[in-house]
Design a protein around this motif. Sequence first.
Motif, PDB file in Angstrom:
ATOM      1  N   VAL A  52       0.867  -1.173   0.000  1.00  0.00           N
ATOM      2  CA  VAL A  52       0.000   0.000   0.000  1.00  0.00           C
ATOM      3  C   VAL A  52       0.904   1.222   0.000  1.00  0.00           C
ATOM      4  CG1 VAL A  52      -1.968  -1.126   1.126  1.00  0.00           C
ATOM      5  CG2 VAL A  52      -0.198  -0.080   2.533  1.00  0.00           C
ATOM      6  N   GLN A  53       0.416   2.329  -0.562  1.00  0.00           N
ATOM      7  CA  GLN A  53       1.259   3.522  -0.581  1.00  0.00           C
ATOM      8  C   GLN A  53       0.430   4.782  -0.437  1.00  0.00           C
ATOM      9  OE1 GLN A  53       3.442   3.253  -4.299  1.00  0.00           O
ATOM     10  NE2 GLN A  53       2.235   4.918  -5.165  1.00  0.00           N
ATOM     11  N   LEU A  54       1.096   5.822   0.053  1.00  0.00           N
ATOM     12  CA  LEU A  54       0.486   7.126   0.286  1.00  0.00           C
ATOM     13  C   LEU A  54       1.447   8.198  -0.202  1.00  0.00           C
ATOM     14  CD1 LEU A  54      -1.700   8.931   1.774  1.00  0.00           C
ATOM     15  CD2 LEU A  54      -0.152   8.844   3.740  1.00  0.00           C
ATOM     16  N   GLU A  55       0.936   9.156  -0.975  1.00  0.00           N
ATOM     17  CA  GLU A  55       1.748  10.305  -1.364  1.00  0.00           C
ATOM     18  C   GLU A  55       1.685  11.321  -0.236  1.00  0.00           C
ATOM     19  OE1 GLU A  55       0.964  11.828  -5.272  1.00  0.00           O
ATOM     20  OE2 GLU A  55       0.824   9.798  -6.103  1.00  0.00           O
ATOM     21  N   VAL A  56       2.844  11.857   0.121  1.00  0.00           N
ATOM     22  CA  VAL A  56       2.974  12.787   1.231  1.00  0.00           C
ATOM     23  C   VAL A  56       3.503  14.105   0.690  1.00  0.00           C
ATOM     24  CG1 VAL A  56       4.074  13.165   3.463  1.00  0.00           C
ATOM     25  CG2 VAL A  56       3.486  10.845   2.771  1.00  0.00           C
ATOM     26  N   GLY A  57       2.826  15.189   1.024  1.00  0.00           N
ATOM     27  CA  GLY A  57       3.267  16.511   0.588  1.00  0.00           C
ATOM     28  C   GLY A  57       4.493  16.976   1.354  1.00  0.00           C
ATOM     29  N   PRO A  58       5.155  18.034   0.875  1.00  0.00           N
ATOM     30  CA  PRO A  58       6.392  18.519   1.487  1.00  0.00           C
ATOM     31  C   PRO A  58       6.148  19.419   2.700  1.00  0.00           C
ATOM     32  CG  PRO A  58       5.910  19.810  -0.458  1.00  0.00           C
ATOM     33  CD  PRO A  58       4.853  18.732  -0.381  1.00  0.00           C
ATOM     34  N   ASP A  59       5.160  19.088   3.506  1.00  0.00           N
ATOM     35  CA  ASP A  59       4.783  19.887   4.667  1.00  0.00           C
ATOM     36  C   ASP A  59       4.905  19.009   5.912  1.00  0.00           C
ATOM     37  OD1 ASP A  59       3.503  21.298   6.659  1.00  0.00           O
ATOM     38  OD2 ASP A  59       1.686  21.674   5.512  1.00  0.00           O
ATOM     39  N   PRO A  60       5.613  19.470   6.957  1.00  0.00           N
ATOM     40  CA  PRO A  60       5.736  18.660   8.169  1.00  0.00           C
ATOM     41  C   PRO A  60       4.386  18.234   8.773  1.00  0.00           C
ATOM     42  CG  PRO A  60       7.317  20.444   8.231  1.00  0.00           C
ATOM     43  CD  PRO A  60       6.434  20.693   7.022  1.00  0.00           C
ATOM     44  N   ALA A  61       3.322  18.962   8.502  1.00  0.00           N
ATOM     45  CA  ALA A  61       1.999  18.573   8.997  1.00  0.00           C
ATOM     46  C   ALA A  61       1.533  17.257   8.368  1.00  0.00           C
ATOM     47  CB  ALA A  61       0.989  19.683   8.718  1.00  0.00           C
ATOM     48  N   GLU A  62       2.107  16.898   7.245  1.00  0.00           N
ATOM     49  CA  GLU A  62       1.751  15.653   6.564  1.00  0.00           C
ATOM     50  C   GLU A  62       2.183  14.412   7.352  1.00  0.00           C
ATOM     51  OE1 GLU A  62       0.569  15.230   2.614  1.00  0.00           O
ATOM     52  OE2 GLU A  62      -0.578  16.233   4.185  1.00  0.00           O
ATOM     53  N   VAL A  63       3.125  14.579   8.276  1.00  0.00           N
ATOM     54  CA  VAL A  63       3.607  13.439   9.060  1.00  0.00           C
ATOM     55  C   VAL A  63       2.459  12.850   9.885  1.00  0.00           C
ATOM     56  CG1 VAL A  63       5.244  12.671  10.826  1.00  0.00           C
ATOM     57  CG2 VAL A  63       5.955  14.342   9.094  1.00  0.00           C
ATOM     58  N   GLY A  64       1.639  13.689  10.481  1.00  0.00           N
ATOM     59  CA  GLY A  64       0.489  13.211  11.244  1.00  0.00           C
ATOM     60  C   GLY A  64      -0.494  12.453  10.369  1.00  0.00           C
ATOM     61  N   ARG A  65      -0.726  12.957   9.175  1.00  0.00           N
ATOM     62  CA  ARG A  65      -1.627  12.268   8.241  1.00  0.00           C
ATOM     63  C   ARG A  65      -1.056  10.904   7.859  1.00  0.00           C
ATOM     64  NH1 ARG A  65      -2.897  11.892   2.583  1.00  0.00           N
ATOM     65  NH2 ARG A  65      -1.003  12.986   1.986  1.00  0.00           N
ATOM     66  N   ALA A  66       0.254  10.836   7.668  1.00  0.00           N
ATOM     67  CA  ALA A  66       0.901   9.566   7.324  1.00  0.00           C
ATOM     68  C   ALA A  66       0.771   8.563   8.468  1.00  0.00           C
ATOM     69  CB  ALA A  66       2.371   9.793   6.975  1.00  0.00           C
TER      70      ALA A  66
END
Length: 165
Positions: A6-20
């Motif tokens: 499974v994979q998830l694209e993560v944006g270049p924003d540190p807030a994306e870490v929580g979403r990941a």
Amino acid sequence: MQVLQVQLEVGPDPAEVGRARKWARSRLVGSGIGDDEPLAETLILLISELVTNAVVHTGCPAVLRMLFGGTGASGAGGTVRVEVADASDRPPLQRHAEGDDTNGRGLELVDGLADRWGWQPEGAGKQIWCEVDRSAPVRPQETPTVVIQGGETCEPPTCVFTNLA
């Protein structure tokens, strides 16, 4: 052996870490790893560190992949592999944080928690990966030992703790 990826694209924003982390938790549960299992907590910490490194140190989007390898019908054995790919071709640099440093412990944590880890080129960038064996016995929590620096015992909360392996 079957492998589920499974994979998830993560944006270049540190807030994306929580979403990941949230996304990864749901995928772990879907793979049969309970949310409250020590293995799940270890994997979430590894994911958090690798995704943080990718978005903070490269400023580029990243792709988080989780691969679940099962050995039996239930998939209870096998290995969980976490991969984070980014567009930077700069190799990861394992730093050694000192004392009160607030950064520089990410890859040290990965090195200590994962059964294996490494990196390799991927396209124009790189992929950092780690693996945790699902069938390996989870080590019981041990009482942390206090690191003695300069001949003095360091007291919580300012000291560095380490678990004996």
